[in-house]
Design a protein around this motif. Structure first.
Motif, PDB file in Angstrom:
ATOM      1  N   LYS A  40      18.364   0.750   3.665  1.00 55.61           N
ATOM      2  CA  LYS A  40      16.799   0.430   3.063  1.00 55.61           C
ATOM      3  C   LYS A  40      16.364  -0.883   4.243  1.00 55.61           C
ATOM      4  N   THR A  84      11.153   0.415   5.641  1.00 54.09           N
ATOM      5  CA  THR A  84      10.078   0.208   5.702  1.00 54.09           C
ATOM      6  C   THR A  84      10.528  -1.485   4.972  1.00 54.09           C
ATOM      7  N   GLN A 136       9.500  -3.894  -4.993  1.00 50.13           N
ATOM      8  CA  GLN A 136       9.929  -2.819  -4.075  1.00 50.13           C
ATOM      9  C   GLN A 136      11.441  -3.509  -3.943  1.00 50.13           C
ATOM     10  N   LYS A 143       3.507   9.748  12.564  1.00 51.01           N
ATOM     11  CA  LYS A 143       2.395   9.105  12.980  1.00 51.01           C
ATOM     12  C   LYS A 143       3.006   7.862  12.459  1.00 51.01           C
ATOM     13  N   ASP A 144       4.046   8.132  11.118  1.00 41.00           N
ATOM     14  CA  ASP A 144       4.313   7.195   9.900  1.00 41.00           C
ATOM     15  C   ASP A 144       5.655   7.670   9.442  1.00 41.00           C
ATOM     16  N   GLN A 145       6.331   6.678   9.155  1.00 40.89           N
ATOM     17  CA  GLN A 145       7.658   6.892   8.240  1.00 40.89           C
ATOM     18  C   GLN A 145       8.220   5.327   7.624  1.00 40.89           C
ATOM     19  N   GLY A 146       8.431   5.315   6.890  1.00 41.65           N
ATOM     20  CA  GLY A 146       9.381   4.711   5.287  1.00 41.65           C
ATOM     21  C   GLY A 146      10.250   5.439   4.781  1.00 41.65           C
ATOM     22  N   SER A 147       9.753   4.092   3.716  1.00 47.24           N
ATOM     23  CA  SER A 147      10.785   4.728   2.850  1.00 47.24           C
ATOM     24  C   SER A 147      10.157   3.751   0.990  1.00 47.24           C
ATOM     25  N   PHE A 148      10.434   4.064   0.106  1.00 45.73           N
ATOM     26  CA  PHE A 148      10.057   2.713  -1.281  1.00 45.73           C
ATOM     27  C   PHE A 148      10.392   4.026  -2.357  1.00 45.73           C
ATOM     28  N   PHE A 157      12.524   8.634   1.245  1.00 43.42           N
ATOM     29  CA  PHE A 157      12.149   8.752   2.557  1.00 43.42           C
ATOM     30  C   PHE A 157      11.149   9.207   2.570  1.00 43.42           C
ATOM     31  N   GLN A 160       8.017  10.671   6.035  1.00 41.98           N
ATOM     32  CA  GLN A 160       7.524  11.181   7.765  1.00 41.98           C
ATOM     33  C   GLN A 160       6.083  11.952   7.683  1.00 41.98           C
TER      34      GLN A 160
END
Lengths: 363, 363
Positions: A100, A104, A179, B38-43, B77, B79
Motif C-alpha cells: 500500500k 493510493t 487511512q 480509468k482508475d485504480q488504487g486502494s483504501f 485494491f 480497478q
C-alpha cells in the motif's frame, strides 16, 4: 505525441485496424488518461519448505505427520504497460508497511505504483516475507495489538503529536490520518534481513534485470539483495534506516541518538563491491535536525542521515556512484518519511525520473 | 465492435482527437488485448480504534500511554475500466487465502480479477480483517508454522494426496503446486464473522451498490454483509462453507460428516428476509460424493452441499431467488474447490456472466 503511439500500438496488438489522427499534450495524457496495461498479475518467489516426519493419513488431516509447509516467500503484484521501458521497477515497503505504501496515498491521490506505470515502467509491488500477503512465516510469532500510532506519527515526521509540522507535505484531514494508520500491517514472523534479501533476489532471478526502490527498513535488505543479485541494476532508497553495510575494517563508529544507536554492519569487500557497480540515489526529507535534540523521533533521523552520508562516502571511495539528496538542500521542503506519497509526490517522481534518465535506466 | 467503443472513449477522454476505422472480433480484443483502466488504487474501510489511557510522552515513544491503534478494517485494491458497467464486483477470498485467489492462477493464467475487468466490471479485491494486508487485529494472536498442506490438497479437492483426481481441472506441474501452497496467509486474529461483515458492509457504504463474489469461508460473512448492507445487489457464492443462516425456528437438523458437523445458524426473520430480496448464484464443483464416505475432506463437502440445498430451499420458500448449480449436473466436470481459478475458469466466468445478464446486473 507519445501517448498516441502507445494507444495505436495497443489497438494494433488487439487485432484492430486503426487509422487515427491525434492531437494531444503529453502531460494531460500521461497524468490523466486511462492506463493501458498489457499484462498484470501476481506470483510468489523464493521461500523455504519444511516437512514433518511420518506419513500423511488422509483420515487424520489435522495430524501434521507427513505434511509440508511453504513459507518465507515474497509476494508480488505486477503491471506491465503497453510499450514498457526496458527495466521494471520493484517497489519495497518499509517497517510495518506493505504494498500500500506505493498505491493510493492516504489522502486519495495516485501513488508511485500508478505514477510510474504512467511513465511506462513495469511496476512490481511486493510484500516482503512474513508481512501482509506473504504472511506464511517459517518461524512462530505472537502479534499483540499494542497502541503505537503516536510513535509513528512522530517517527514518520508528520509532526510532533498532535501538532503537524509547519508546511508539512501531508494532508491534515481526519480521514487521511485514518487511512494512513490503517496502512500498517504486522510482521507474522521475526524480521530477518537474510530471509528477506534471499526472497527478493529470487524475485529478481524470475523477472530479470530491474530497478529497486526501497523505503526505510527495506533499505538494509535492499543493499543485501543487490549484493546477492546482479539483476539489481540501480537502487532508489527513500530514507533508508539503520542497516548500512560497510567493508570489513571500514565500519564507522556507532552514532548514538535519543532513540537508539545507529551502527554499520561489516560485510566482506567481495560483497560490498557489488554496491559500487550500480547507480544509487538516496533521498531524505525535511525536519531532520542537524544537531542532537532530545526528541527520539527527530533525533533518530539525524543519526541515520549522518550514517547514510558516511556510507555514501564509503561506496564512492571504492568507485561507486551514490547520490545522496537531503531534499531541503535543493529547496524541496516539508517532506515526511513517506517522500513518495507526500503531497508533492509528483515533484519527487520527476526528481527520480531525472535520475533514471541521467543514468540511462529509462530506455 | 464493443472494444472499439471502449478504446475510442478512452482516447477522447484523454483529450485526443481520434478518427478511427476498426474491424475486430469481440472475443480476441476482450481476451487478449490490453486492459484500459480509468482508475485504480486502494483504501481501507470500517474497523475500530482503541486508545490507551494516559498522556503520550514523545520522549517515551514505546510507552503505549495515550497512544491509539486502528484495526479490524478491510483492505481493498480496485480497478475501474473505461466505460465500466453499473455495478462493481467485490471479490472475497476464503479460509487461509487473500486477494490472490482472484489474481493470477497458480499455473499463471488470468484469474477472475482480470477476466471480469475485461468484461467491463469494476473489480474490488479485498483482504478481510485480520488477514493479509488487513493484518492489524484488535485481538492478539499467535501464528504457528504448522505443516498442513496435504490437508488442504485434499480439502480443496485437488485429489487424494499424492494422487490427483482423474480429469481434475488443476495443472499438475510442481511449480503450480508451489504457487498454490504459497497463496495462503494466516489469520492475524481470531476469525469473527461479525467483525468481517461489519467491515465489508462499511466498504459497500463507501463504494455504493455492487455485486459480491464470495469463496468458501467468505460465504458465511457474505450472507451477513448482505443482511447489513442494502448495497449488496447480488451474491455469487463459490462453494460456501458451513455458515448458512436460517430464520429462527427453521434451522434444519445438523448434518454430520467424517470431518465435522455442519450446522445452520438462526437469525431473526427480519434479517433473513434480506437474502430473499437479491438474486444469488451458488456453485459447487466436482468430486463431492452423494453418500457418506470415510475420507473427511470429501465427506465435509457432501455435508456442506446438502446444507446448501436446504438453505436454497429455505430462501426460495420465503420468496427468494437462489440458484444452486452442482457443476457436474450440467456436464462441467473436474472442478476443485477453487472453481474460479481452475483450468476451465473462462467457462466458469461465462456461466457467471450469463447469470448476471439474466438478472440484469450487467447494465
Amino acid at each position: 505525441m507519445h501517448q498516441l503511439i502507445v494507444r495505436c500500438s495497443a489497438a494494433v496488438k488487439a487485432g484492430i485496424l486503426c487509422f487515427a489522427l491525434c492531437v494531444c499534450s503529453v502531460a494531460s495524457a500521461a497524468d490523466h488518461g486511462p492506463l493501458i496495461i498489457k499484462d498484470q498479475g501476481s506470483f510468489t518467489a523464493g521461500g523455504k519448505v519444511s516437512t514433518t516426519q511420518g506419513t500423511f493419513d488422509p483420515r487424520r488431516p489435522l495430524d501434521p505427520a507427513g505434511q509440508s509447509y511453504h513459507g518465507d516467500h515474497v509476494y508480488a503484484f505486477y503491471q506491465i504497460p503497453v510499450d514498457a521501458r526496458k527495466y521494471p521497477i520493484v517497489m519495497w515497503h518499509g517497517a510495518g508497511q506493505f504494498s500500500k505504501s506505493w498505491e493510493t496515498t492516504a489522502d486519495g491521490r495516485e501513488g508511485f505504483q500508478t505514477l510510474f506505470l504512467r511513465r511506462r515502467f513495469a511496476v512490481y509491488l511486493i510484500d516482503q516475507p512474513r508481512r501482509g500477503d506473504a504472511g506464511r512465516s517459517m518461524v512462530e510469532a505472537t502479534i499483540k495489538p499494542t497502541p503505537d500510532e503516536q510513535l509513528w506519527f512522530n517517527q514518520f515526521r508528520i509532526g510532533l503529536w498532535p501538532r503537524y509540522f509547519d508546511g508539512v507535505q501531508f494532508d491534515r484531514s481526519a480521514e487521511t490520518l485514518n487511512q494512513f494508520f490503517r496502512s500498517m500491517t504486522p510482521n507474522t514472523g521475526p524480521f530477518d534481513m537474510d530471509v528477506l534479501s534471499d526472497a527478493v533476489a529470487a524475485l529478481f532471478a524470475k523477472i530479470g534485470p530491474g530497478i529497486l526502490f526501497t523505503h526505510s527498513q527495506g533499505g538494509g535488505p535492499g543493499w543485501l539483495t543487490a549484493i546477492k543479485s546482479r539483476n539489481v541494476k540501480a537502487i532508489v532508497a527513500f530514507e533508508p534506516g539503520s542497516s548500512f553495510v560497510f567493508p570489513a575494517g571500514e565500519v564507522p563508529a556507532p552514532i548514538p541518538s535519543a532513540f537508539d544507536t545507529v551502527q554499520g554492519t561489516a560485510v566482506p569487500m567481495s560483497q560490498f563491491i557489488a554496491l559500487t557497480k550500480i547507480p544509487i540515489l538516496v533521498l531524505y526529507g525535511d525536519n531532520i535536525p542537524d544537531h542532537p535534540v532530545d526528541f527520539p523521533a527527530q533525533d533518530s533521523w539525524r543519526a541515520r542521515l549522518e550514517m547514510a552520508r558516511k556510507w555514501r562516502d564509503a561506496v564512492n571511495k571504492h568507485g561507486g556512484d551514490v547520490t545522496l539528496v537531503h531534499l531541503p538542500d535543493i529547496g524541496i521542503r516539508g517532506n515526511t518519511h513517506f517522500i513518495f506519497s507526500d503531497l508533492n509526490n509528483v515533484q519527487i517522481a520527476d526528481l527520480v525520473s531525472k535520475f533514471l534518465a541521467e543514468k540511462h535506466l529509462d530506455q
